[in-house]
Design an enzyme around this catalytic site. Sequence first.
Site, short mmCIF file in Angstrom:
data_model
loop_
_atom_site.label_atom_id
_atom_site.label_comp_id
_atom_site.label_asym_id
_atom_site.label_seq_id
_atom_site.Cartn_x
_atom_site.Cartn_y
_atom_site.Cartn_z
N ASP A 103 0.82 -1.21 0.00
CA ASP A 103 0.00 0.00 0.00
C ASP A 103 0.86 1.27 0.00
OD1 ASP A 103 -2.05 -1.80 0.28
OD2 ASP A 103 -2.89 -0.89 2.10
N HIS A 245 3.76 -2.52 2.91
CA HIS A 245 3.75 -1.12 2.47
C HIS A 245 4.92 -0.79 1.55
CE1 HIS A 245 0.86 -0.95 5.78
NE2 HIS A 245 0.35 0.09 5.14
NI NI Z 1 -2.45 2.96 3.61
#
Ligand code: NI
Length: 295
Positions: A103, A245
Amino acid sequence: MEEGQPPRAKWHGPVVLFVSIVVCGLLAFAWLLPSGATTADPDPTVPPPVVVTPAVPVQKDPPPEPTPPPLPPEGHMPSGGVPGANVVGVDCSAVPCVALTFDDGPSTYRSALLDQLKALNVHVTFFDLGQSVAARPELLARSVAEGHAVGGHSWRHGDMVKAGPQAACEDANRTRNAIKDASGVDSPLVRPPYGAWDDAVLAACTGMTFVLWDVDTMDWATHDGAKVTDHVLNDSRPGSIILMHDTVSEDIAALPGIVAGLKERGYTLVTVPQLWAAPLETGRAVFNGPRATKN
Ligand code: NI
C-alpha cells in the site's frame, strides 16, 4: 593678319565646331547618367540598401508522439480488465496461494522494490495513492508492464467512512482515473485506507471491489524485516492477502526470505485477482481468497 601669327588653315573652323559638338554631347551624356553610376564608392549620405534574405523556415523537430502506456505482457490481462491475473496458470481453489500486497505507493522505493520482485520472479498487488500516481506515473506504468496488479488506495489516504459515501467514491474514482491515465489499466480494485469502510460506502462505489487483508505484517510500525517475515510466515493461510507497504524500505531486503519461506511451506505467490478463477465481482469486499486444503 597680325605679325608672327601663323595663318589659319581653312579647315580650322569646321573642326572647332565639330569638336565643340562632340564635347558638349559627352558632357550632356555624363550629366544625364544617374548619380553613383560612374563611381564605385557608395554615397555616405545614402543608407546602404537593406538586404532582404529570403526567409528560410527554421527546421524544428516535430513534437514527439505521445507515448502510449505500455501494455501488460502477453497473458497478463484476464477478462475483466484486471492486470496481474493469469501470470501463471494456477487454480487457487485447489492449490494453496497467498497474495502479497503493498500500500501507499508509488513511493521512491518502488523502483528498488520492482527490481527485487523481478529478481525473485514474484508478482504482487499494489494499492496506490492517486496523488503519488500523478507524481510518479512512470512507476505505475512500469509496475503494470512487469505484470503486477494495481488498485486504488484513495487520493491522499483519506478515511472513506469519515468522508461519507459520495465524497469517498468521487475520491476513489479520481484515483482510478489517475491509475488509468498512468498505466492504461482501469482497475476496479480499491483498498480503503485504514481498512475503514461500511456498507453505505461500498454500495455507493458502484463498479468497485474492496480488497482488505487477513495478514497484517505491521511493517509500518516496526520497520523490522525479521518481524515482518515472522508475521508473514506464521500468520499466512491458503488464500491469505498479506498487507505490506511500499513505503517501508526494510521490506525490500526481507523479501527473499519471505518468498523462500512461503514457497517452502507450499504456497504459490499470486496477485489478488489471481486468487479467483473468475474476475472479481464488483460491489463486494474481500479479505482473502479461497482456502485451498494445504497438504
Ligand atoms: Ni495505507
